[in-house]
Scaffold this active site. Structure first.
Site, PDB file in Angstrom:
ATOM      1  N   ASP A  13      67.655 -72.018  68.899  1.00  0.00           N
ATOM      2  CA  ASP A  13      67.585 -71.665  67.478  1.00  0.00           C
ATOM      3  C   ASP A  13      67.686 -70.144  67.389  1.00  0.00           C
ATOM      4  O   ASP A  13      67.523 -69.436  68.386  1.00  0.00           O
ATOM      5  CB  ASP A  13      66.248 -72.144  66.888  1.00  0.00           C
ATOM      6  CG  ASP A  13      66.105 -71.744  65.425  1.00  0.00           C
ATOM      7  OD1 ASP A  13      67.048 -71.987  64.645  1.00  0.00           O
ATOM      8  OD2 ASP A  13      65.072 -71.155  65.049  1.00  0.00           O
ATOM      9  N   SER A  14      67.910 -69.658  66.170  1.00  0.00           N
ATOM     10  CA  SER A  14      67.950 -68.220  65.957  1.00  0.00           C
ATOM     11  C   SER A  14      66.593 -67.573  66.216  1.00  0.00           C
ATOM     12  O   SER A  14      66.514 -66.372  66.399  1.00  0.00           O
ATOM     13  CB  SER A  14      68.355 -67.952  64.512  1.00  0.00           C
ATOM     14  OG  SER A  14      67.496 -68.663  63.642  1.00  0.00           O
ATOM     15  N   TYR A  45      70.101 -65.813  61.597  1.00  0.00           N
ATOM     16  CA  TYR A  45      71.520 -66.157  61.647  1.00  0.00           C
ATOM     17  C   TYR A  45      72.027 -66.476  60.224  1.00  0.00           C
ATOM     18  O   TYR A  45      73.216 -66.379  59.957  1.00  0.00           O
ATOM     19  CB  TYR A  45      71.752 -67.400  62.510  1.00  0.00           C
ATOM     20  CG  TYR A  45      71.649 -67.202  64.014  1.00  0.00           C
ATOM     21  CD1 TYR A  45      71.180 -66.018  64.581  1.00  0.00           C
ATOM     22  CD2 TYR A  45      72.031 -68.224  64.877  1.00  0.00           C
ATOM     23  CE1 TYR A  45      71.092 -65.877  65.961  1.00  0.00           C
ATOM     24  CE2 TYR A  45      71.958 -68.086  66.253  1.00  0.00           C
ATOM     25  CZ  TYR A  45      71.481 -66.915  66.798  1.00  0.00           C
ATOM     26  OH  TYR A  45      71.397 -66.777  68.159  1.00  0.00           O
ATOM     27  N   GLY A  46      71.099 -66.874  59.358  1.00  0.00           N
ATOM     28  CA  GLY A  46      71.463 -67.410  58.044  1.00  0.00           C
ATOM     29  C   GLY A  46      72.128 -66.430  57.100  1.00  0.00           C
ATOM     30  O   GLY A  46      72.677 -66.821  56.072  1.00  0.00           O
ATOM     31  N   CYS A  76      69.177 -74.940  65.112  1.00  0.00           N
ATOM     32  CA  CYS A  76      69.433 -74.062  63.967  1.00  0.00           C
ATOM     33  C   CYS A  76      70.490 -74.686  63.055  1.00  0.00           C
ATOM     34  O   CYS A  76      71.602 -75.003  63.504  1.00  0.00           O
ATOM     35  CB  CYS A  76      69.940 -72.724  64.505  1.00  0.00           C
ATOM     36  SG  CYS A  76      70.337 -71.543  63.221  1.00  0.00           S
ATOM     37  N   ASN A  77      70.143 -74.861  61.782  1.00  0.00           N
ATOM     38  CA  ASN A  77      71.096 -75.455  60.834  1.00  0.00           C
ATOM     39  C   ASN A  77      72.323 -74.582  60.661  1.00  0.00           C
ATOM     40  O   ASN A  77      73.450 -75.072  60.562  1.00  0.00           O
ATOM     41  CB  ASN A  77      70.439 -75.662  59.471  1.00  0.00           C
ATOM     42  CG  ASN A  77      69.526 -76.862  59.437  1.00  0.00           C
ATOM     43  OD1 ASN A  77      69.813 -77.848  58.785  1.00  0.00           O
ATOM     44  ND2 ASN A  77      68.415 -76.805  60.161  1.00  0.00           N
ATOM     45  N   THR A  78      72.118 -73.263  60.624  1.00  0.00           N
ATOM     46  CA  THR A  78      73.240 -72.350  60.422  1.00  0.00           C
ATOM     47  C   THR A  78      74.217 -72.442  61.597  1.00  0.00           C
ATOM     48  O   THR A  78      75.440 -72.524  61.401  1.00  0.00           O
ATOM     49  CB  THR A  78      72.721 -70.903  60.267  1.00  0.00           C
ATOM     50  OG1 THR A  78      71.694 -70.883  59.275  1.00  0.00           O
ATOM     51  CG2 THR A  78      73.832 -69.961  59.884  1.00  0.00           C
ATOM     52  N   GLU A 155      57.555 -67.800  57.369  1.00  0.00           N
ATOM     53  CA  GLU A 155      57.094 -67.010  58.524  1.00  0.00           C
ATOM     54  C   GLU A 155      55.830 -66.228  58.171  1.00  0.00           C
ATOM     55  O   GLU A 155      54.991 -65.960  59.018  1.00  0.00           O
ATOM     56  CB  GLU A 155      58.212 -66.098  59.025  1.00  0.00           C
ATOM     57  CG  GLU A 155      59.337 -66.951  59.584  1.00  0.00           C
ATOM     58  CD  GLU A 155      60.197 -66.279  60.627  1.00  0.00           C
ATOM     59  OE1 GLU A 155      59.997 -65.095  60.921  1.00  0.00           O
ATOM     60  OE2 GLU A 155      61.091 -66.973  61.147  1.00  0.00           O
ATOM     61  N   CYS A 187      67.271 -76.560  56.793  1.00  0.00           N
ATOM     62  CA  CYS A 187      66.895 -75.321  57.485  1.00  0.00           C
ATOM     63  C   CYS A 187      65.659 -75.630  58.330  1.00  0.00           C
ATOM     64  O   CYS A 187      64.785 -76.388  57.907  1.00  0.00           O
ATOM     65  CB  CYS A 187      66.572 -74.234  56.458  1.00  0.00           C
ATOM     66  SG  CYS A 187      65.942 -72.715  57.202  1.00  0.00           S
ATOM     67  N   THR A 188      65.607 -74.994  59.495  1.00  0.00           N
ATOM     68  CA  THR A 188      64.507 -75.263  60.430  1.00  0.00           C
ATOM     69  C   THR A 188      63.117 -75.022  59.833  1.00  0.00           C
ATOM     70  O   THR A 188      62.151 -75.650  60.248  1.00  0.00           O
ATOM     71  CB  THR A 188      64.643 -74.338  61.654  1.00  0.00           C
ATOM     72  OG1 THR A 188      64.883 -72.996  61.193  1.00  0.00           O
ATOM     73  CG2 THR A 188      65.760 -74.784  62.566  1.00  0.00           C
ATOM     74  N   HIS A 189      63.034 -74.083  58.892  1.00  0.00           N
ATOM     75  CA  HIS A 189      61.707 -73.693  58.387  1.00  0.00           C
ATOM     76  C   HIS A 189      61.170 -74.607  57.293  1.00  0.00           C
ATOM     77  O   HIS A 189      59.988 -74.602  57.015  1.00  0.00           O
ATOM     78  CB  HIS A 189      61.774 -72.271  57.815  1.00  0.00           C
ATOM     79  CG  HIS A 189      61.932 -71.209  58.858  1.00  0.00           C
ATOM     80  ND1 HIS A 189      62.985 -71.190  59.737  1.00  0.00           N
ATOM     81  CD2 HIS A 189      61.165 -70.129  59.150  1.00  0.00           C
ATOM     82  CE1 HIS A 189      62.867 -70.139  60.532  1.00  0.00           C
ATOM     83  NE2 HIS A 189      61.777 -69.471  60.192  1.00  0.00           N
TER      84      HIS A 189
HETATM   85  N1  DGL Z   1      67.116 -71.317  61.935  1.00  0.00           N
HETATM   86  C1  DGL Z   1      67.835 -70.977  60.737  1.00  0.00           C
HETATM   87  C2  DGL Z   1      68.446 -72.227  60.129  1.00  0.00           C
HETATM   88  O1  DGL Z   1      67.964 -73.321  60.324  1.00  0.00           O
HETATM   89  C3  DGL Z   1      66.932 -70.271  59.726  1.00  0.00           C
HETATM   90  C4  DGL Z   1      66.564 -68.851  60.120  1.00  0.00           C
HETATM   91  C5  DGL Z   1      67.778 -67.943  60.206  1.00  0.00           C
HETATM   92  O2  DGL Z   1      68.348 -67.582  59.162  1.00  0.00           O
HETATM   93  O3  DGL Z   1      68.167 -67.631  61.316  1.00  0.00           O
HETATM   94  O4  DGL Z   1      69.422 -72.137  59.430  1.00  0.00           O
END
Ligand code: DGL
Length: 287
Positions: A13-14, A45-46, A76-78, A155, A187-189
């Site tokens: 993940d990012s 990464y987003g 990571c979704n992105t 976060e 998104c992961t969060h």
């Molecule tokens: N992990 C990223 C996602 O799921 C979220 C955090 C980021 O922007 O890197 O898209």
């Protein structure tokens, strides 16, 4: 190339958010070992361009493959939204993402065919969820919205805070206006915001957790590939690596993971650092 089924599963993940995916993977496959890479030096990464996200995803995957994993999960979704085809072409191990399982789960959950998607700016820009849903059913209606303020709020730990409630109401209002009955947490969060999101959208909207859907998909597909671990051990090992600030990871990890993690190990993915080490060595040899 057939991998050894008792090797660990790699997840990247990012940053720290991908631990919500590890949490689901461990729920579904408690005996598997996991190696995790959080690219905390380059998060988020987003907000980045597709080219940069793809390059980072390749470097992350290369690190995991060098660690000797049997498969790679792009938590990571992105990165899933942009990089899966490149990763599949470039590496020998099976690669799994969060988008397709999330899209399928949304179609299963929605009764009215009105589906909402939320994610980072880059994920929404990719239209990856929208395309994945419409490719399976072109009669549904999909509304997507980027929610860039949610990652920092999570976060910060403000998952029940009034500020988060206000921000969510603002972001979700246009989707609710379209009368969605399913909302993909792309998104992961976002799984950490589930209670607050549920409160804001009300009972009529089902939440689709792409981390949960991904874990079930990985389990099923590893089984089909005969890559589920066969060795007898009750609990698998979880080994986290990060590219920056071990302390921050150690502080936040339990909240995302749901259980205490091993202390993370700091690594570098930078060719510059590797070259610098090489230079030192050759300088020494030339003397
Ligand atoms: N992990 C990223 C996602 O799921 C979220 C955090 C980021 O922007 O890197 O898209």
């Amino acid at each position: 190339m057939k991998q050894d089924c008792n090797l660990p599963i790699g997840v990247f993940d990012s940053g720290i958010g991908g631990l919500t995916v590890v949490r689901q993977l461990k729920r579904v496959m408690p005996r598997e070992d996991f190696v995790y890479l959080g690219d905390t030096a380059r998060v988020p990464y987003g907000t980045k361009s597709p080219e940069t996200v793809i390059r980072f995803a390749c470097e992350d995957t290369q690190f995991l493959v060098q660690e000797g994993v049997k498969a790679v999960v792009v938590a990571c979704n992105t990165a899933s939204a942009w990089a899966i085809p490149t990763l599949e072409r470039s590496f020998d191990v099976p690669v799994f993402g969060v988008i397709l399982p999330g899209a399928r789960a949304a179609l299963e959950k929605s009764e009215t065919g009105r589906i909402g998607i939320i994610g980072t700016t880059s994920t929404i820009r990719s239209q990856a969820y929208v395309k994945a849903i419409l490719a399976r059913d072109d009669e549904v209606r999909v509304v997507a919205r980027a929610c860039p303020l949610l990652v920092p709020l999570v976060e910060e730990g403000w998952v029940q805070h009034d500020v988060a409630r206000t921000v969510l109401k603002e972001y979700l209002a246009p989707l609710l206006k379209q009368k969605i009955d399913a909302l993909v947490l792309g998104c992961t969060h976002y799984p950490l915001l589930k209670p607050l999101i549920a409160e804001v959208v009300g009972k009529g909207v089902k939440l689709v957790d792409s981390a949960e859907a991904c874990a079930e998909d990985v389990h099923e597909r590893l089984g089909a590939l005969k890559l589920l671990a066969t060795r007898r051990r009750r609990d698998g090992v979880f080994l986290p690596f990060v590219t920056d600030e071990v302390e921050r990871f150690n502080e936040l990890s339990q909240r995302f993971l749901g259980f205490p993690a091993e202390r993370a190990v700091l690594v570098t993915l930078s060719p510059w650092d590797r070259r610098r080490k090489g230079q030192h060595l050759s300088d020494f040899l030339m003397r």
